[in-house]
Design a protein around this motif. Structure first.
Motif, short mmCIF file in Angstrom:
data_model
loop_
_atom_site.label_atom_id
_atom_site.label_comp_id
_atom_site.label_asym_id
_atom_site.label_seq_id
_atom_site.Cartn_x
_atom_site.Cartn_y
_atom_site.Cartn_z
N GLY A 10 0.83 -1.28 0.03
CA GLY A 10 0.14 -0.23 0.02
C GLY A 10 0.95 1.27 0.12
N VAL A 11 0.25 2.11 0.70
CA VAL A 11 1.08 3.54 0.74
C VAL A 11 2.52 3.32 1.33
CG1 VAL A 11 1.11 5.86 2.06
CG2 VAL A 11 -1.08 5.01 1.08
N MET A 12 2.70 2.76 2.00
CA MET A 12 4.06 2.31 2.69
C MET A 12 4.67 1.05 2.12
SD MET A 12 4.49 4.87 5.09
CE MET A 12 5.69 4.27 6.19
N THR A 31 0.06 -8.65 -2.71
CA THR A 31 -1.18 -7.52 -2.17
C THR A 31 -2.60 -8.05 -2.55
OG1 THR A 31 -1.01 -5.28 -1.40
CG2 THR A 31 -1.08 -5.72 -3.57
N ARG A 32 -3.32 -7.55 -1.76
CA ARG A 32 -4.67 -7.71 -2.01
C ARG A 32 -5.24 -7.33 -3.15
NH1 ARG A 32 -8.52 -8.05 3.23
NH2 ARG A 32 -8.01 -5.95 3.02
N MET A 64 3.18 -5.64 5.72
CA MET A 64 2.89 -4.15 6.17
C MET A 64 1.48 -3.99 5.72
SD MET A 64 4.35 -1.65 7.13
CE MET A 64 4.55 0.14 7.27
N LEU A 65 0.78 -4.52 6.80
CA LEU A 65 -0.75 -4.63 6.63
C LEU A 65 -1.33 -3.49 7.65
CD1 LEU A 65 -0.53 -8.37 6.54
CD2 LEU A 65 -1.24 -7.05 4.79
N PRO A 66 -2.57 -2.97 7.17
CA PRO A 66 -3.60 -2.11 8.17
C PRO A 66 -3.44 -2.39 9.65
CG PRO A 66 -4.59 -2.64 6.04
CD PRO A 66 -3.62 -3.70 6.17
N VAL A 74 -3.16 -13.11 8.11
CA VAL A 74 -2.14 -13.29 7.17
C VAL A 74 -0.68 -14.01 7.67
CG1 VAL A 74 -0.27 -12.02 5.63
CG2 VAL A 74 -2.72 -11.31 5.79
N THR A 96 1.58 -1.49 12.09
CA THR A 96 1.19 -0.86 13.25
C THR A 96 0.00 -1.76 13.93
OG1 THR A 96 2.29 1.32 12.66
CG2 THR A 96 0.93 1.13 15.06
N VAL A 121 7.25 1.13 11.77
CA VAL A 121 8.08 2.26 11.26
C VAL A 121 7.48 3.72 11.64
CG1 VAL A 121 8.85 0.81 9.48
CG2 VAL A 121 7.12 2.55 9.05
N GLY A 124 6.50 8.35 7.71
CA GLY A 124 5.30 8.39 6.82
C GLY A 124 5.72 8.12 5.38
N GLY A 231 -0.62 10.17 2.12
CA GLY A 231 -0.44 10.21 3.42
C GLY A 231 -0.84 9.18 4.51
N PHE A 232 -1.08 9.62 5.79
CA PHE A 232 -1.54 8.71 6.78
C PHE A 232 -3.01 8.88 7.08
CE2 PHE A 232 -1.61 7.43 11.27
CZ PHE A 232 -1.26 5.78 10.88
N ARG A 233 -3.70 7.98 6.63
CA ARG A 233 -5.43 8.03 6.91
C ARG A 233 -5.69 8.12 8.31
NH1 ARG A 233 -7.51 3.23 5.21
NH2 ARG A 233 -5.73 2.47 4.88
N LYS A 239 -7.04 3.87 14.75
CA LYS A 239 -6.67 2.69 15.20
C LYS A 239 -5.56 2.55 16.13
CE LYS A 239 -3.72 0.75 12.61
NZ LYS A 239 -2.55 0.61 12.37
#
Ligand code: NAD
Length: 293
Positions: A10-12, A31-32, A64-66, A74, A96, A121, A124, A231-233, A239
């Motif tokens: 994803g983003v990261m 990735t999904r 590196m998942l949500p 996973v 995280t 990590v 950003g 960015g960071f949602r 969460k």
């Protein structure tokens, strides 16, 4: 440490996987999102269609998942990383998640004869792109030493902070500070604007004094210009603040400002901003102030 399986582009994850390719690793991505590995393949990595495929033959598997349930499914699921990994595969979760999740992954890996690290990590999307992330790792010293060449391709501040779960605990502290700092930058901008002072000039001055911070430097102008593309949602920071408050309860400490910022994050989320960058806390301040008037 040559072949790296990477799950969650994803983003990261996408720029992190790019940097591993640049550093000479053989990177296999999964990735999904459909088409989610195209960028990695263009950069010189390989596509895997399943967790089994990304895991087999990998020296290390990075996730590196949500959120915590994603990592649990996973890594520990019946068709997951642990089930398909070779003995000796190092499992590195860089998402995280809750410290409890990190400890569960570590004990499950240990029982299966594998090693695991939690290595969340900070820095950003831009930090991921530039390969200058801060990496805080929890787990054994031997696992950390094995992972070091991988971490050096991704970040510049790399610290082994303690046993399994310690990385996530430090990351929770990080998210507490970042959320508080963004909220105060938002309040400062709204105050200056509503008082008829040029907020751009104001932010310049703040940045040069004791109020200066990475948050102010990286987020201030975008917030001022109401650019909230993540960015960071907000959803992810919401969460994270749940993790912070849970950790506070476990440690039996009071975090009154953290509690308040968590509520403000919840409020902007409920106002429909969950998909936007956390700089949108500014909209929450405006909302509370009846702005724009
Ligand atoms: P994201 O939503 O952009 O990316 C997550 C990726 O995981 C997506 O591509 C999704 O398709 C994939 N995914 C989800 N479930 C999957 C599954 N079961 N199998 C395979 N792939 C799956 O999130 P992000 O912003 O990259 O954040 C990832 C983690 O890093 C989060 O825990 C976040 O809190 C943390 N983080 C984010 C930032 C940031 O600035 N974005 C900074 C530091 C840490």
């Amino acid at each position: 440490m040559r072949t790296i399986g990477f799950i969650g582009l994803g983003v990261m994850g996408a720029p992190m996987a790019d940097n591993l390719v640049k550093a000479g690793f053989d990177v296999v991505g999964h990735t999904r999102r459909p088409g989610g590995t195209d960028r990695l393949v263009a950069a010189g990595g390989r596509h895997a269609g399943s967790i089994a495929e990304v895991t087999r033959g990998a020296d290390a598997v990075i996730t590196m998942l949500p959120d915590s349930p994603d990592v649990t499914a996973v890594v520990l699921g019946p068709d997951g990383v642990l089930a398909h990994s070779d003995p000796g595969t190092l499992i590195i979760d860089m998402s995280t998640v809750r410290p409890q999740t990190a400890r569960l992954v570590a004990t499950s890996a240990d029982a299966a004869g594998r090693e695991a690290l939690d290595a969340p990590v900070s820095g950003g999307e831009q930090g991921a792109i530039e390969g200058v992330l801060s990496i805080m790792a929890g787990g054994s010293a031997s696992a950390f030493d094995r992972a070091r060449p991988v971490f050096e391709a991704l970040g510049t501040t790399i610290v082994h902070v303690g046993p399994a779960g310690a990385g996530q605990l430090v990351k929770a502290a990080n998210q507490l500070v970042v959320a508080g700092a963004i909220e105060l930058v938002a309040e400062a901008i709204v105050l200056m604007e509503a008082s008829g002072v040029d907020p751009a000039l104001g932010l310049d001055v703040l940045g040069g004094g004791l109020a200066g911070s990475t948050v102010l430097t990286r987020k201030g102008t975008a917030m001022l210009e109401r650019r909230f593309k993540p960015g960071f949602r907000v959803d992810l920071h919401h969460k994270d603040l749940g993790i912070v408050l849970d950790a506070a309860r476990t440690a039996k400490v009071a975090l009154p400002v953290g509690e308040l910022v968590a509520q403000l994050m919840e409020a902007v989320r409920e106002l429909g901003n969950g998909h936007l960058d956390h700089g949108v806390l500014l909209r929450g301040v405006e909302h509370l102030s009846g702005l724009p008037r």
